[in-house]
Design a protein around this motif. Structure first.
Motif, PDB file in Angstrom:
ATOM      1  N   GLU A  14       0.821  -1.203   0.000  1.00 19.70           N
ATOM      2  CA  GLU A  14       0.000   0.000   0.000  1.00 19.70           C
ATOM      3  C   GLU A  14       0.860   1.260   0.000  1.00 19.70           C
ATOM      4  O   GLU A  14       2.063   1.214   0.309  1.00 19.70           O
ATOM      5  CB  GLU A  14      -0.959  -0.033   1.197  1.00 19.70           C
ATOM      6  CG  GLU A  14      -1.963  -1.171   1.093  1.00 19.70           C
ATOM      7  CD  GLU A  14      -2.880  -1.285   2.309  1.00 19.70           C
ATOM      8  OE1 GLU A  14      -2.739  -0.471   3.254  1.00 19.70           O
ATOM      9  OE2 GLU A  14      -3.742  -2.189   2.310  1.00 19.70           O
ATOM     10  N   ALA A  15       0.237   2.389  -0.303  1.00 20.12           N
ATOM     11  CA  ALA A  15       0.962   3.618  -0.604  1.00 20.12           C
ATOM     12  C   ALA A  15       1.922   4.042   0.500  1.00 20.12           C
ATOM     13  O   ALA A  15       3.043   4.477   0.224  1.00 20.12           O
ATOM     14  CB  ALA A  15      -0.030   4.742  -0.902  1.00 20.12           C
ATOM     15  N   ASP A  72       1.903   1.499  -3.527  1.00 19.95           N
ATOM     16  CA  ASP A  72       0.524   1.675  -4.002  1.00 19.95           C
ATOM     17  C   ASP A  72       0.200   0.752  -5.175  1.00 19.95           C
ATOM     18  O   ASP A  72      -0.482   1.140  -6.117  1.00 19.95           O
ATOM     19  CB  ASP A  72       0.265   3.146  -4.373  1.00 19.95           C
ATOM     20  CG  ASP A  72      -1.237   3.472  -4.417  1.00 19.95           C
ATOM     21  OD1 ASP A  72      -2.024   2.687  -3.867  1.00 19.95           O
ATOM     22  OD2 ASP A  72      -1.600   4.506  -5.005  1.00 19.95           O
ATOM     23  N   ARG A  73       0.701  -0.493  -5.106  1.00 20.26           N
ATOM     24  CA  ARG A  73       0.385  -1.475  -6.141  1.00 20.26           C
ATOM     25  C   ARG A  73       0.289  -2.874  -5.532  1.00 20.26           C
ATOM     26  O   ARG A  73       0.938  -3.179  -4.537  1.00 20.26           O
ATOM     27  CB  ARG A  73       1.449  -1.484  -7.249  1.00 20.26           C
ATOM     28  CG  ARG A  73       1.374  -0.259  -8.149  1.00 20.26           C
ATOM     29  CD  ARG A  73       2.109  -0.442  -9.460  1.00 20.26           C
ATOM     30  NE  ARG A  73       1.835   0.698 -10.317  1.00 20.26           N
ATOM     31  CZ  ARG A  73       0.821   0.778 -11.169  1.00 20.26           C
ATOM     32  NH1 ARG A  73      -0.009  -0.236 -11.299  1.00 20.26           N
ATOM     33  NH2 ARG A  73       0.631   1.859 -11.899  1.00 20.26           N
ATOM     34  N   SER A  74      -0.529  -3.711  -6.165  1.00 24.50           N
ATOM     35  CA  SER A  74      -0.599  -5.131  -5.817  1.00 24.50           C
ATOM     36  C   SER A  74      -0.552  -5.930  -7.113  1.00 24.50           C
ATOM     37  O   SER A  74      -0.874  -5.408  -8.186  1.00 24.50           O
ATOM     38  CB  SER A  74      -1.881  -5.451  -5.050  1.00 24.50           C
ATOM     39  OG  SER A  74      -3.020  -5.231  -5.864  1.00 24.50           O
ATOM     40  N   VAL A 107       2.815  -8.101 -13.270  1.00 28.06           N
ATOM     41  CA  VAL A 107       1.423  -7.789 -13.602  1.00 28.06           C
ATOM     42  C   VAL A 107       0.811  -7.154 -12.357  1.00 28.06           C
ATOM     43  O   VAL A 107       0.521  -7.846 -11.380  1.00 28.06           O
ATOM     44  CB  VAL A 107       0.627  -9.043 -14.008  1.00 28.06           C
ATOM     45  CG1 VAL A 107      -0.790  -8.653 -14.431  1.00 28.06           C
ATOM     46  CG2 VAL A 107       1.340  -9.789 -15.128  1.00 28.06           C
ATOM     47  N   THR A 108       0.663  -5.830 -12.373  1.00 31.68           N
ATOM     48  CA  THR A 108       0.263  -5.113 -11.166  1.00 31.68           C
ATOM     49  C   THR A 108      -0.917  -4.182 -11.460  1.00 31.68           C
ATOM     50  O   THR A 108      -1.230  -3.885 -12.620  1.00 31.68           O
ATOM     51  CB  THR A 108       1.422  -4.269 -10.616  1.00 31.68           C
ATOM     52  OG1 THR A 108       1.759  -3.238 -11.555  1.00 31.68           O
ATOM     53  CG2 THR A 108       2.657  -5.122 -10.364  1.00 31.68           C
ATOM     54  N   GLN A 109      -1.536  -3.713 -10.391  1.00 28.59           N
ATOM     55  CA  GLN A 109      -2.572  -2.697 -10.504  1.00 28.59           C
ATOM     56  C   GLN A 109      -2.469  -1.733  -9.333  1.00 28.59           C
ATOM     57  O   GLN A 109      -2.022  -2.109  -8.246  1.00 28.59           O
ATOM     58  CB  GLN A 109      -3.959  -3.309 -10.570  1.00 28.59           C
ATOM     59  CG  GLN A 109      -4.328  -4.181  -9.400  1.00 28.59           C
ATOM     60  CD  GLN A 109      -5.717  -4.773  -9.547  1.00 28.59           C
ATOM     61  OE1 GLN A 109      -6.468  -4.839  -8.584  1.00 28.59           O
ATOM     62  NE2 GLN A 109      -6.059  -5.218 -10.746  1.00 28.59           N
ATOM     63  N   LYS A 110      -2.848  -0.492  -9.564  1.00 29.41           N
ATOM     64  CA  LYS A 110      -2.825   0.530  -8.523  1.00 29.41           C
ATOM     65  C   LYS A 110      -3.896   0.206  -7.487  1.00 29.41           C
ATOM     66  O   LYS A 110      -5.018  -0.143  -7.825  1.00 29.41           O
ATOM     67  CB  LYS A 110      -3.054   1.907  -9.144  1.00 29.41           C
ATOM     68  CG  LYS A 110      -2.650   3.080  -8.263  1.00 29.41           C
ATOM     69  CD  LYS A 110      -2.674   4.383  -9.067  1.00 29.41           C
ATOM     70  CE  LYS A 110      -2.172   5.558  -8.236  1.00 29.41           C
ATOM     71  NZ  LYS A 110      -3.044   5.869  -7.100  1.00 29.41           N
ATOM     72  N   ILE A 111      -3.533   0.295  -6.209  1.00 29.45           N
ATOM     73  CA  ILE A 111      -4.454  -0.079  -5.145  1.00 29.45           C
ATOM     74  C   ILE A 111      -5.470   1.011  -4.866  1.00 29.45           C
ATOM     75  O   ILE A 111      -6.678   0.770  -4.804  1.00 29.45           O
ATOM     76  CB  ILE A 111      -3.674  -0.411  -3.857  1.00 29.45           C
ATOM     77  CG1 ILE A 111      -2.773  -1.631  -4.070  1.00 29.45           C
ATOM     78  CG2 ILE A 111      -4.625  -0.647  -2.695  1.00 29.45           C
ATOM     79  CD1 ILE A 111      -1.848  -1.926  -2.913  1.00 29.45           C
TER      80      ILE A 111
END
Length: 304
Positions: free
Chosen positions: A236-237, A255-257, A279-283
């Motif tokens: 988390e951020a 800020d990514r998972s 392969v990530t996405q912004k939380i």
């Protein structure tokens, strides 16, 4: 201009103690993650470190260790309160039959980081990191943008390697490795929905937790050997200070998972071919700056 520049002392009457001063290899133990949580693998901190390692058992197969670090983070010419990072860590390791494990717990805290400008803030001194995912606010002393607060981060981490067969599989050792970590930032302002000094409402407050798990097979050290690893990571951020985190994770920082796959093959002992996919996405929906601004909440990002 130097990658490493340090002096190291191990007293002859205390071979369990090592003291290092200068720009050094990272003295803090962390598992061999495909994407590390706290320190990027190329971080070489500057300052002072003390390492203690007691070995015991019939074949010295057990050891207790402790690592301490006192690290200046920046030099601010207009202030006598330069930012610092202090860390302490304790752990245990052992080799029992075909299993080798290491586990450690610790904490680090920063001092005067809320007087240190983020990159592009226009302050007399600024962090060199472009990540800038951490919560920031206005510093009334400088009139620029700084970190919202100091970090107080506690963590636990472990790694277990199991050699389940003495025979090689396709030229590589039959070693299964499991690793994991959990961290929590206890810094006060990072959990507030309103940043105290400015009264600015913060989107997605309380982004202060990070955790990861990894499984790997093989060991790429000698010619013909290979290894593969899969990791899930949630950072988390404000879980940790993003200036020193893995720069390959998403666009770097926090800020990514998401997922990481790494493959390595040794053509020679000194020549390794490697492949990595993130392969990530912004939380959060927090409008971060720098690298962390790229991507919106829940949107996938592929980095190879």
């Amino acid at each position: 201009y130097f990658d490493l520049f340090f002096a190291q002392l191990t007293p002859p009457w205390a071979d369990w103690l090592t003291v290092t001063v200068g720009k050094m290899n990272n003295p803090i133990w962390q598992p061999h993650f495909a994407s590390p949580m706290q320190y990027d693998n190329d971080v070489a901190p500057e300052g002072l470190a003390e390492q203690i390692d007691f070995k015991f058992g019939p074949k010295e197969q057990w050891h207790l260790f402790a690592n301490f670090a006192q690290l200046p983070l920046d030099e601010i010419a207009v202030s006598s309160n330069d930012p610092m990072l202090y860390e302490f860590q304790g752990g245990v390791g052992a080799t029992v039959g075909a299993v080798t494990f290491t586990a450690a717990g610790g904490a680090y805290f920063t001092q005067n980081l809320d007087d240190m400008g983020i990159q592009g803030s226009g302050l007399p001194a600024a962090s060199s990191s472009p990540n800038r995912g951490n919560l920031a606010g206005l510093n009334p002393l400088y009139g620029g943008k700084t970190y919202a607060d100091d970090f107080t981060v506690a963590y636990g981490r472990a790694e277990v390697a199991w050699t389940f067969s003495k025979n090689a599989f396709l030229e590589t050792p039959c070693v299964l490795t499991f690793a994991g970590e959990y961290m929590k930032n206890l810094g006060g302002r990072f959990e507030d929905s309103r940043f105290h000094d400015t009264g600015i409402e913060v989107e997605s407050p309380d982004e202060t937790v990070g955790y990861t798990g990894q499984v790997g097979f093989g060991k790429a050290k000698k010619a013909g050997q290979w290894g593969i690893a899969y990791q899930y990571k949630h950072l988390e951020a404000d879980a940790t200070w993003d200036a020193i985190t893995d720069s390959d994770w998403g666009y770097g920082g926090t800020d990514r998972s998401g997922h990481v796959v790494k493959v390595a093959y040794n053509v020679r002992e000194w020549w390794q071919l490697g492949f990595a996919a993130f392969v990530t996405q912004k939380i959060s929906n927090r409008p971060n700056s720098g690298n962390n601004a790229r991507g919106i909440e829940g949107e996938d990002l592929l980095r190879v």
